[in-house]
Design a protein around this motif. Structure first.
Motif, PDB file in Angstrom:
ATOM      1  N   PHE A 214       5.056  10.053   0.958  1.00  0.00           N
ATOM      2  CA  PHE A 214       5.754   8.899   0.373  1.00  0.00           C
ATOM      3  C   PHE A 214       5.944   7.756   1.379  1.00  0.00           C
ATOM      4  CE2 PHE A 214       7.064  12.731  -1.877  1.00  0.00           C
ATOM      5  CZ  PHE A 214       6.651  12.421  -3.161  1.00  0.00           C
ATOM      6  N   TYR A 215       4.851   7.335   1.974  1.00  0.00           N
ATOM      7  CA  TYR A 215       4.894   6.198   2.895  1.00  0.00           C
ATOM      8  C   TYR A 215       4.452   4.931   2.174  1.00  0.00           C
ATOM      9  CZ  TYR A 215       5.966   9.076   6.899  1.00  0.00           C
ATOM     10  OH  TYR A 215       6.607   9.900   7.774  1.00  0.00           O
ATOM     11  N   LEU A 216       4.903   3.801   2.705  1.00  0.00           N
ATOM     12  CA  LEU A 216       4.590   2.499   2.112  1.00  0.00           C
ATOM     13  C   LEU A 216       4.397   1.494   3.245  1.00  0.00           C
ATOM     14  CD1 LEU A 216       6.828   0.847  -0.621  1.00  0.00           C
ATOM     15  CD2 LEU A 216       6.180  -0.378   1.413  1.00  0.00           C
TER      16      LEU A 216
ATOM     17  N   HIS B  37       9.102   3.445   2.820  1.00  0.00           N
ATOM     18  CA  HIS B  37       8.922   4.585   1.914  1.00  0.00           C
ATOM     19  C   HIS B  37       9.125   4.185   0.454  1.00  0.00           C
ATOM     20  CE1 HIS B  37       8.834   7.333   5.360  1.00  0.00           C
ATOM     21  NE2 HIS B  37       9.747   6.528   5.873  1.00  0.00           N
ATOM     22  N   THR B  38      10.138   3.339   0.193  1.00  0.00           N
ATOM     23  CA  THR B  38      10.427   2.947  -1.189  1.00  0.00           C
ATOM     24  C   THR B  38      10.673   1.436  -1.285  1.00  0.00           C
ATOM     25  OG1 THR B  38      12.807   3.224  -1.004  1.00  0.00           O
ATOM     26  CG2 THR B  38      11.539   5.169  -1.657  1.00  0.00           C
ATOM     27  N   GLY B  39      10.747   0.979  -2.518  1.00  0.00           N
ATOM     28  CA  GLY B  39      10.990  -0.413  -2.810  1.00  0.00           C
ATOM     29  C   GLY B  39       9.783  -1.025  -3.486  1.00  0.00           C
TER      30      GLY B  39
ATOM     31  N   PHE C  62       0.869  -1.180   0.000  1.00  0.00           N
ATOM     32  CA  PHE C  62       0.000   0.000   0.000  1.00  0.00           C
ATOM     33  C   PHE C  62       0.902   1.224   0.000  1.00  0.00           C
ATOM     34  CE2 PHE C  62      -1.671   3.292   2.969  1.00  0.00           C
ATOM     35  CZ  PHE C  62      -2.648   3.816   2.136  1.00  0.00           C
ATOM     36  N   ARG C  63       0.783   2.051  -1.034  1.00  0.00           N
ATOM     37  CA  ARG C  63       1.591   3.276  -1.089  1.00  0.00           C
ATOM     38  C   ARG C  63       0.705   4.483  -0.811  1.00  0.00           C
ATOM     39  NH1 ARG C  63       6.424   1.662  -3.694  1.00  0.00           N
ATOM     40  NH2 ARG C  63       6.002  -0.183  -4.950  1.00  0.00           N
ATOM     41  N   TRP C  64       1.051   5.208   0.237  1.00  0.00           N
ATOM     42  CA  TRP C  64       0.348   6.438   0.609  1.00  0.00           C
ATOM     43  C   TRP C  64       1.210   7.589   0.113  1.00  0.00           C
ATOM     44  CZ3 TRP C  64      -3.911   8.666   1.550  1.00  0.00           C
ATOM     45  CH2 TRP C  64      -4.026   9.807   2.354  1.00  0.00           C
ATOM     46  N   ASN C  65       0.710   8.261  -0.926  1.00  0.00           N
ATOM     47  CA  ASN C  65       1.582   9.204  -1.629  1.00  0.00           C
ATOM     48  C   ASN C  65       1.932  10.442  -0.813  1.00  0.00           C
ATOM     49  OD1 ASN C  65       1.650   7.460  -3.749  1.00  0.00           O
ATOM     50  ND2 ASN C  65      -0.032   8.431  -4.848  1.00  0.00           N
TER      51      ASN C  65
END
Ligand SMILES: [Zn+2]
Length: 289
Positions: free
Chosen positions: A23-25, A200-202, A17-20
Motif C-alpha cells: 500500500f505505497y503511493l 500510503h493513502t489519500g 502512482f499506487r503500488w498495491n
C-alpha cells in the motif's frame, strides 16, 4: 486478484502512482521538460512506476525527489531512471541535506545518492508545473520535505508518512521526533492547501491535518492523565523493574487510547495502533524526547 499498481491523474500534470504491494503511493508531476517523480519505493515498484509514467506521458524522467530518508520509500531509483541513465542522460536526485547525510552514512547500494539538495522555500518549476518545497525541521524523520502543488482539486500538500488520510498514526511513530511532529503539524495547519496526500493513502481533504493534530494532542493529554492516575512507576510488592515497567505502560497506554475511541475509533488502525502511539508518547513524557 487486484492489479499490482494504479495510476490516477489529478490534473495540471500531477499524478498518483499506487503500488498495491504494501500500500505505497508516490506523486509524480509532468512538466514541459520532463517528469519529477517523488519516491521510487523499491526496485519492484519502480518497474511498475516506470510503466505508470509512460502511460501518463512520453516525456523523460528529469528528476527523482526523496520525500525523506526512509528506505521503504526511496530504494529503486536506479530502476526508475534506467532508460535515462542507459542512454547517457542525466537524472537529478533531490533530497534534504539530512537525507543525503543519512544515505551516505548507510552506504546503501540500492539507493541512488542525492545530487541536489532541497530546503525550505525551494521551488521546482517547469512550465505550468510548480512544486513548492517546505521543511519544518524534524517530524516523522529529520529529513521530511513537504510539497505543495496545484491540481484540479486545488492545492495539494504531500507529506509522506506525516499525514495518511483515513488511517490512524502508524504504530509507535518509529523514528519520529515527537515535539517536532507537533511543531510541524501546527506549521502545516497555517499553510494554504485544499487536500493532502501521504505516502500510503489519500488524497484526503484538508481537515486531515487538523484531525491528526487533535488526535496527537488528545492522546498526549490522555497519556499524561493516566500516567499521573497510575502514580507513575511504582512497583507492586515483589515486582521487579521489568515487570513493573511492562504492567504500568500496558495499563496506561490502553487506558489512554480509550479516551479517543469516541472521536477516532472508526479510523482504520485505531484499535491496533493507538495504544502503541500512546506508548511512544509515554516515552516522550518520561524522557522529554
Ligand atoms: Zn517514513
Amino acid at each position: 486478484m487486484t492489479a499490482a499498481w494504479q495510476l490516477e491523474s489529478l490534473g495540471r500534470g500531477v499524478h498518483l502512482f499506487r503500488w498495491n504491494k504494501g500500500f505505497y503511493l508516490s506523486t509524480f508531476v509532468v512538466g514541459d521538460r520532463g517528469v519529477t517523480a517523488i519516491d521510487p519505493i523499491s526496485d519492484a515498484a519502480a518497474v511498475a512506476y516506470r510503466s505508470a509514467i509512460a502511460q501518463a506521458t512520453d516525456r523523460p524522467l528529469a528528476r527523482i525527489v526523496y520525500s525523506h530518508d526512509h528506505r521503504d520509500h526511496i530504494c529503486g531509483g536506479r530502476v526508475l531512471a534506467a532508460s535515462v541513465l542507459e542512454s547517457g542522460g542525466h537524472c537529478e536526485v533531490c533530497a534534504h541535506e539530512t537525507a543525503q547525510a543519512r544515505i551516505a552514512r548507510r552506504g546503501d547500494a540500492d539507493v541512488l545518492p542525492p545530487t541536489q539538495l532541497l530546503g525550505d522555500g525551494a521551488v521546482i518549476a517547469d512550465g505550468a508545473s510548480h512544486i513548492e518545497v517546505r521543511y519544518f525541521g524534524p517530524n516523522h524523520s529529520d529529513s521530511n520535505l513537504l510539497f505543495l502543488l496545484p491540481t484540479d482539486r486545488g492545492r495539494m500538500l504531500v507529506w509522506v508518512d506525516g499525514i495518511e488520510p483515513g488511517i490512524a498514526p502508524y504504530r509507535n511513530l518509529p523514528d519520529t521526533d515527537f515535539a517536532g511532529y507537533l511543531h510541524t503539524l501546527e506549521q502545516v495547519e497555517r499553510l494554504d492547501f485544499d487536500c493532502v496526500v501521504g505516502g500510503h493513502t489519500g488524497p484526503g481533504e484538508r481537515h486531515w491535518v487538523a484531525d491528526y493534530r487533535e488526535y496527537v494532542l488528545r492522546l498526549l493529554d490522555a497519556t499524561h492523565l493516566e500516567y499521573r492516575a497510575a502514580g507513575g512507576q511504582v512497583p507492586l510488592p515483589g515486582e521487579d523493574g521489568v515487570a513493573m515497567t511492562e504492567r504500568v505502560r500496558g495499563e496506561v497506554t490502553r487506558a489512554a487510547a480509550t479516551h479517543l475511541e469516541g472521536r477516532f475509533g472508526h479510523w482504520s488502525g485505531f484499535t491496533q495502533w493507538a495504544p502503541q502511539t500512546a506508548d511512544r508518547i509515554l516515552s516522550y513524557l518520561i524522557t522529554g524526547n
